[in-house]
Design a protein around this motif. Structure first.
Motif, PDB file in Angstrom:
ATOM      1  N   PRO A  15      23.970   8.797 -25.354  1.00  0.00           N
ATOM      2  CA  PRO A  15      24.542   7.800 -24.444  1.00  0.00           C
ATOM      3  C   PRO A  15      24.830   6.465 -25.125  1.00  0.00           C
ATOM      4  O   PRO A  15      24.165   6.089 -26.101  1.00  0.00           O
ATOM      5  N   ASP A  16      25.842   5.778 -24.594  1.00  0.00           N
ATOM      6  CA  ASP A  16      26.155   4.419 -25.041  1.00  0.00           C
ATOM      7  C   ASP A  16      25.326   3.403 -24.278  1.00  0.00           C
ATOM      8  O   ASP A  16      25.088   2.296 -24.764  1.00  0.00           O
ATOM      9  N   VAL A  17      24.916   3.768 -23.066  1.00  0.00           N
ATOM     10  CA  VAL A  17      24.100   2.903 -22.220  1.00  0.00           C
ATOM     11  C   VAL A  17      23.271   3.792 -21.298  1.00  0.00           C
ATOM     12  O   VAL A  17      23.688   4.911 -20.957  1.00  0.00           O
ATOM     13  N   ILE A  18      22.098   3.297 -20.910  1.00  0.00           N
ATOM     14  CA  ILE A  18      21.209   4.033 -20.013  1.00  0.00           C
ATOM     15  C   ILE A  18      20.944   3.169 -18.788  1.00  0.00           C
ATOM     16  O   ILE A  18      20.620   1.992 -18.910  1.00  0.00           O
ATOM     17  N   VAL A  19      21.088   3.784 -17.611  1.00  0.00           N
ATOM     18  CA  VAL A  19      20.786   3.127 -16.345  1.00  0.00           C
ATOM     19  C   VAL A  19      19.660   3.937 -15.710  1.00  0.00           C
ATOM     20  O   VAL A  19      19.831   5.127 -15.431  1.00  0.00           O
ATOM     21  N   SER A  20      18.512   3.307 -15.516  1.00  0.00           N
ATOM     22  CA  SER A  20      17.332   4.046 -15.075  1.00  0.00           C
ATOM     23  C   SER A  20      16.741   3.497 -13.793  1.00  0.00           C
ATOM     24  O   SER A  20      16.608   2.285 -13.623  1.00  0.00           O
ATOM     25  N   ASP A  21      16.335   4.406 -12.931  1.00  0.00           N
ATOM     26  CA  ASP A  21      15.508   4.052 -11.779  1.00  0.00           C
ATOM     27  C   ASP A  21      14.153   3.612 -12.327  1.00  0.00           C
ATOM     28  O   ASP A  21      13.717   4.079 -13.382  1.00  0.00           O
ATOM     29  N   TYR A  22      13.502   2.722 -11.628  1.00  0.00           N
ATOM     30  CA  TYR A  22      12.193   2.249 -12.081  1.00  0.00           C
ATOM     31  C   TYR A  22      11.107   3.291 -11.826  1.00  0.00           C
ATOM     32  O   TYR A  22      10.320   3.598 -12.698  1.00  0.00           O
ATOM     33  N   MET A  23      11.057   3.831 -10.614  1.00  0.00           N
ATOM     34  CA  MET A  23      10.009   4.789 -10.243  1.00  0.00           C
ATOM     35  C   MET A  23      10.618   6.107  -9.784  1.00  0.00           C
ATOM     36  O   MET A  23      11.545   6.127  -8.982  1.00  0.00           O
ATOM     37  N   MET A  24      10.048   7.186 -10.302  1.00  0.00           N
ATOM     38  CA  MET A  24      10.402   8.535  -9.885  1.00  0.00           C
ATOM     39  C   MET A  24       9.098   9.326  -9.820  1.00  0.00           C
ATOM     40  O   MET A  24       8.105   8.928 -10.426  1.00  0.00           O
ATOM     41  N   PRO A  25       9.081  10.451  -9.131  1.00  0.00           N
ATOM     42  CA  PRO A  25       7.818  11.184  -8.964  1.00  0.00           C
ATOM     43  C   PRO A  25       7.154  11.631 -10.266  1.00  0.00           C
ATOM     44  O   PRO A  25       5.939  11.528 -10.406  1.00  0.00           O
ATOM     45  N   GLU A  26       7.929  12.126 -11.241  1.00  0.00           N
ATOM     46  CA  GLU A  26       7.330  12.685 -12.445  1.00  0.00           C
ATOM     47  C   GLU A  26       7.613  11.878 -13.713  1.00  0.00           C
ATOM     48  O   GLU A  26       7.088  12.210 -14.773  1.00  0.00           O
ATOM     49  N   PHE A  27       8.421  10.854 -13.611  1.00  0.00           N
ATOM     50  CA  PHE A  27       8.875  10.116 -14.784  1.00  0.00           C
ATOM     51  C   PHE A  27       9.278   8.745 -14.283  1.00  0.00           C
ATOM     52  O   PHE A  27       9.634   8.596 -13.120  1.00  0.00           O
ATOM     53  N   ASN A  28       9.230   7.719 -15.120  1.00  0.00           N
ATOM     54  CA  ASN A  28       9.667   6.415 -14.631  1.00  0.00           C
ATOM     55  C   ASN A  28      10.444   5.662 -15.706  1.00  0.00           C
ATOM     56  O   ASN A  28      10.456   6.048 -16.885  1.00  0.00           O
ATOM     57  N   GLY A  29      11.070   4.584 -15.284  1.00  0.00           N
ATOM     58  CA  GLY A  29      11.921   3.805 -16.166  1.00  0.00           C
ATOM     59  C   GLY A  29      11.200   3.207 -17.355  1.00  0.00           C
ATOM     60  O   GLY A  29      11.753   3.130 -18.444  1.00  0.00           O
TER      61      GLY A  29
END
Length: 98
Positions: free
Chosen positions: A53-67
């Motif tokens: 990727p050239d850029v990553i946009v991430s959610d802060y909180m997820m059930p099994e993984f987080n930002g």
């Protein structure tokens, strides 16, 4: 100057509807891009290697993984890829203390 290829944006998001909303906002800006969505550590690591990727946009909180886990994994491998955290459940003060 226009890019020869579309920007590759990796969305780290567990909810397809939230990823679609983020993609729609980017599209509305007129930016040409190729999206990929992941929601697990293993899928994230695979996307870093394969999708590049050239850029990553991430959610802060997820059930099994987080930002913050995603950011740490990214920084262990590449410090040049921009990383953007999106969240609807936290304020800037709490995020800066994460």
């Amino acid at each position: 100057m226009a890019r020869a290829t579309p920007l590759r944006i990796l969305f780290v998001e567990d909810l397809p509807s939230d990823a679609e909303l983020a993609e729609r906002e980017v599209r509305n800006s007129g930016l040409e891009f190729t999206p990929r969505r992941v929601d697990t550590r293993d899928a994230f690591l695979s996307a870093l290697a394969e999708f590049q990727p050239d850029v990553i946009v991430s959610d802060y909180m997820m059930p099994e993984f987080n930002g913050m886990q995603a950011l740490k994994l990214l920084l262990e491998r590449d410090t040049t890829i921009p990383f953007i955290v999106l969240t609807g459940s936290m304020n800037e003060e709490r995020l800066s203390n994460a």
